[in-house]
Write a protein that holds these residues in place. Structure first.
Motif, PDB file in Angstrom:
ATOM      1  N   SER A   1       0.892  -1.192  -0.098  1.00 48.14           N
ATOM      2  CA  SER A   1       0.041  -0.087   0.148  1.00 48.14           C
ATOM      3  C   SER A   1       0.773   1.052   0.001  1.00 48.14           C
ATOM      4  O   SER A   1       1.942   1.076   0.461  1.00 48.14           O
ATOM      5  N   THR A   2       0.252   2.453  -0.440  1.00 49.73           N
ATOM      6  CA  THR A   2       0.994   3.576  -0.374  1.00 49.73           C
ATOM      7  C   THR A   2       1.510   3.668   1.130  1.00 49.73           C
ATOM      8  O   THR A   2       2.395   4.572   1.225  1.00 49.73           O
ATOM      9  N   LYS A   3       0.569   3.626   1.990  1.00 51.14           N
ATOM     10  CA  LYS A   3       0.692   3.962   3.452  1.00 51.14           C
ATOM     11  C   LYS A   3       2.188   3.010   3.592  1.00 51.14           C
ATOM     12  O   LYS A   3       2.701   3.641   4.565  1.00 51.14           O
TER      13      LYS A   3
ATOM     14  N   SER B   1       2.008  10.596   4.222  1.00 53.45           N
ATOM     15  CA  SER B   1       1.164  10.040   3.066  1.00 53.45           C
ATOM     16  C   SER B   1       1.333  10.733   1.598  1.00 53.45           C
ATOM     17  O   SER B   1       1.269  10.161   0.478  1.00 53.45           O
ATOM     18  N   GLY B   2       1.158  12.103   1.867  1.00 54.59           N
ATOM     19  CA  GLY B   2       1.340  12.886   0.513  1.00 54.59           C
ATOM     20  C   GLY B   2       2.692  12.630  -0.290  1.00 54.59           C
ATOM     21  O   GLY B   2       2.707  12.608  -1.444  1.00 54.59           O
TER      22      GLY B   2
ATOM     23  N   THR C   1       2.773   9.566  -1.859  1.00 52.84           N
ATOM     24  CA  THR C   1       1.802   9.360  -3.081  1.00 52.84           C
ATOM     25  C   THR C   1       2.525  10.413  -4.233  1.00 52.84           C
ATOM     26  O   THR C   1       2.416   9.692  -5.311  1.00 52.84           O
ATOM     27  N   ARG C   2       3.190  11.206  -3.881  1.00 54.02           N
ATOM     28  CA  ARG C   2       3.936  11.989  -4.959  1.00 54.02           C
ATOM     29  C   ARG C   2       4.987  11.146  -5.612  1.00 54.02           C
ATOM     30  O   ARG C   2       5.291  11.208  -6.712  1.00 54.02           O
TER      31      ARG C   2
ATOM     32  N   HIS D   1       3.324   8.556  -7.741  1.00 53.04           N
ATOM     33  CA  HIS D   1       3.078   9.014  -9.058  1.00 53.04           C
ATOM     34  C   HIS D   1       4.222   9.149 -10.080  1.00 53.04           C
ATOM     35  O   HIS D   1       4.004   8.982 -11.172  1.00 53.04           O
TER      36      HIS D   1
ATOM     37  N   ARG E   1      -0.466   1.271  -9.737  1.00 58.31           N
ATOM     38  CA  ARG E   1      -1.277   1.352  -8.801  1.00 58.31           C
ATOM     39  C   ARG E   1      -2.582   0.748  -8.848  1.00 58.31           C
ATOM     40  O   ARG E   1      -3.076   1.024 -10.256  1.00 58.31           O
TER      41      ARG E   1
ATOM     42  N   GLN F   1      -4.435   2.086  -2.001  1.00 53.57           N
ATOM     43  CA  GLN F   1      -3.987   2.010  -3.190  1.00 53.57           C
ATOM     44  C   GLN F   1      -2.762   0.875  -3.082  1.00 53.57           C
ATOM     45  O   GLN F   1      -1.992   1.151  -2.171  1.00 53.57           O
TER      46      GLN F   1
END
Length: 164
Positions: free
Chosen positions: A66-68, A78-79, A82-83, A86, A96, A106
């Protein structure tokens, strides 16, 4: 030295063996991260952050992470995770998808190109680590060095808060 010792001057504080060893540890880590990261980027085009993303996702294996989980592994918000994910998606290194258990989560997995580049970059990175780190240490100290780094890493990870 007692834990509650008060320093009499900035010079005394700056020369405290505990402060010196930690400063040297940070200096070595920062310097090596720069040198190894620059070499990796020059040879593969991957930034050190993207390479670490490939390693974290690769370590997770089948089913992804997971992204976490990436945020926690890399000590990112988390931001920030996420970046980073991405960027990996844009470059075709990771994909993803929504989790089958919780569609809000995700899951990140390596693409075939991400797998290929992770292997290629790891081969180069391992060679560079051998040259810049392991080859300069006395051979009979390597086991103790590896164990000490492992202990420090595990302890630090156990003390970190859950990343937001």
């Amino acid at each position: 030295m007692r834990d509650d010792h008060e320093f009499g001057s900035a010079k005394e504080a700056a020369n405290d063996p505990r402060i010196l060893v930690f400063g040297r540890l940070l200096g070595a880590a920062n310097g090596l991260e720069y040198l190894l990261g620059k070499a990796l980027e020059n040879e593969t085009g991957l930034t050190h952050s993207l390479f670490e993303l490939l390693l974290v996702v690769g370590r997770a294996g089948e089913g992804g992470i997971s992204t976490k989980g990436i945020a926690q592994a890399k000590v990112l918000t988390s931001g920030g995770a996420t970046r980073l994910v991405h960027r990996g998606v844009e470059l075709g290194l990771v994909s993803r998808r929504a989790s089958t258990e919780d569609r809000r989560v995700q899951i990140v997995e390596l693409t075939p190109e991400g797998e290929r580049l992770a292997v290629e970059a790891s081969t180069i990175h391992a060679r560079n680590i051998e040259q810049l780190v392991l080859a300069i240490l006395p051979a009979n100290d390597l086991g103790a060095f590896e164990e000490s780094v492992k202990v420090l890493s595990k302890h630090a990870a156990s003390q970190l808060p859950v990343m937001p």
